[in-house]
Motif scaffolding. Structure first.
Motif: not given
Length: 516
Positions: A249-257, A264-271
């Motif tokens: 659930e937390e990971v999907m929240r990060r995806a939606e953010d 924020r997508e570059a950081e999301y893709r990396n981490l």
């Protein structure tokens, strides 16, 4: 240290059994409970200890218990079946805070098991673990401290090595060379991926992929670059613990953010997706750009067209972008020029297939080692004759040198005055242009036809911001070309006013009230 050893087990299975018997979950919802290694963790252990291994490289998304897994291996070598009497063990990280993480996890495991607690001495202030019975000692090091020359480790964990920028790390090199005095030393490099191909962890991964040294083992979980970055199946590619001890659930929240806020997508893709994506401030993210490449391009014949020109110096990329509003969508056609001579060398230097693009007609070439403005001017003049170009924006830089060639190609002074207009490249002019283009891209109102040269320019473009919040383009690397996206921003700025006017007229014709 006296431990129960089960007969008939392989070395790897013995180590798995030891971890599950003596290690406890150090933190989280299952804190204090016996460790139950997952299949992917067991695969790593079998790979390391099943055949001769000098270096193990492990890379996966954030919060998949990378450092906890490394702590299991550390304890194996400190007081478990892999321990060698009087040996030195180290973990290395780029900061004191990160260096303390692995030590802290290992220390918690020691405190949670009665046998380990009696066997291992914890020295919190020095970030050390010491096993008096075997004479083994572990210490956490950071790049912020003095170098590790003079040490003699037999086992090293390089924690979050992806944080090293560039191809070298003094701490990494010092520890690796110091291990040379031992027979069968083992180093573990464990991290999310680095930002670029040129960073140390990327270099190590790419070398491991070649299979050059069979003693180097690689475990890499990373999402496909072309996959939907927000799809759960894509996320699972980089996160073996997803839905297990990694909170789905937390990971999907990060995806939606990241979906809602492209910055924020570059950081999301990396981490999260464990991709090599520089966490800079990109003008447009990969997913947003791809979403604008799905529609078929409209023919520009008979339509009102706007143009943007970015003129190069000597041997750089020259770009012309043509843009026509069609039913509220900006349809974009791009043309590029480069000098013919030295094209292969330039391709190698920039790591971009200019030579292949030239063969495919995506890049036009002019004779010689520098751009011939005469050839570019002739093609621009032909374009003006063939299409209804209402306005064309150009960078003031080098315009006076280019203008005479347009006149020689048949463009009259009247046409130059009527069609061409200067467009500043500073914050004042570019900030509104970026705002217009960004809004179009986010609302999928740009159709660029997946032109690979224009896509390269978009990928290289980052934004620079002044104190007032105004923005302009910058490059994310010295060799990255952004000429195409600059020309697109200028053309889009010219087209935007007409698109706004058309929308306003449509609203009024539908009976709406427009308040100015």
């Amino acid at each position: 240290m006296a431990v129960r050893r089960k007969r008939g087990l392989t070395r790897a299975e013995r180590n798995i059994a030891w971890i599950e018997e003596f290690c406890r979950v150090p933190e989280g919802a299952r804190v204090g409970q016996k460790v139950e290694l997952r299949d992917w963790q067991k695969d790593i252990i079998r790979g390391i200890y099943g055949t001769p291994t000098r270096t193990a490289i492990i890379s996966l998304g954030r919060k998949n218990s990378k450092t906890t897994t490394a702590a299991f291996l550390l304890l194996l070598h400190l007081c478990g079946p892999e321990a060698r009497p009087n040996s030195q063990l180290y973990s290395a990280a780029q900061s004191r805070e990160q260096a303390a993480v692995l030590f802290g996890l290992a220390a918690k495991m020691v405190r949670q098991h009665p046998v380990l607690k009696e066997t291992v001495v914890i020295r919190d202030s020095a970030k050390q673990l010491f096993c008096p019975e075997l004479g083994t000692v572990y210490r956490a090091l950071s790049a912020e401290a003095s170098t590790a020359y003079g040490l003699s480790p037999v086992f090293v964990v390089h924690d979050e090595l992806g944080q090293v920028v560039g191809p070298r790390s003094e701490l990494y090199e010092a520890l690796e060379t110091a291990m040379g005095a031992h027979e069968a030393p083992l180093s573990i490099a464990i991290s999310t991926q680095a930002a670029t191909d040129a960073d140390l962890f990327s270099v190590l991964i790419d070398d491991a992929k070649t299979g050059r040294d069979p003693r180097t083992k690689l475990w890499l979980w990373t999402a496909d670059l072309d996959a939907d970055p927000f799809d759960v199946e894509t996320i699972k590619q980089a996160n073996p613990a997803f839905g297990d001890f990694l909170n789905a659930e937390e990971v999907m929240r990060r995806a939606e953010d990241a979906r809602a806020m492209p910055s924020r997508e570059a950081e999301y893709r990396n981490l999260i997706l464990n991709q090599r994506v520089e966490a800079s401030n990109p003008f447009v993210t990969r997913s947003v750009w791809q979403a604008n490449g799905k529609k078929p391009l409209a023919d520009l014949s008979g339509r009102i067209v706007y143009a943007g020109f970015d003129l190069s110096s000597v041997n750089d990329l020259t770009a012309m972008v043509l843009a026509a509003p069609v039913d509220g969508v900006l349809h974009v056609h791009a043309k590029f020029w480069l000098p013919e001579e030295g094209l292969r060398e330039k391709s190698a230097k920039d790591r971009v297939p200019y030579d292949v693009w030239a063969q495919e007609g995506l890049v036009r070439t002019t004779p010689g080692r520098s751009i011939r403005y005469e050839d570019v001017a002739i093609e621009i003049a032909q374009t003006i004759r063939a299409l209804n170009i209402r306005r064309a924006a150009f960078d003031r830089w080098n315009w006076e040198n280019f203008k005479p060639w347009l006149v020689k190609a048949g463009i009259s002074e009247e046409e130059l005055e009527l069609i061409f207009q200067p467009f500043g490249q500073g914050f004042q002019s570019m900030s509104p242009a970026l705002r217009e283009l960004e809004a179009m891209l986010l609302n999928e109102r740009v159709c660029h036809g997946d032109n690979p040269v224009l896509t390269m320019c978009a990928a290289n473009a980052v934004v620079k911001m002044d104190e007032a919040g105004n923005r302009k383009f910058a490059k994310n690397k010295s060799s990255g070309r952004i000429d195409g996206i600059v020309a697109l921003a200028m053309a889009a700025s010219l087209a935007a006013q007409d698109m706004h006017d058309m929308a306003a007229r449509s609203y009024l014709e539908d009976g709406g009230l427009l308040v100015l």
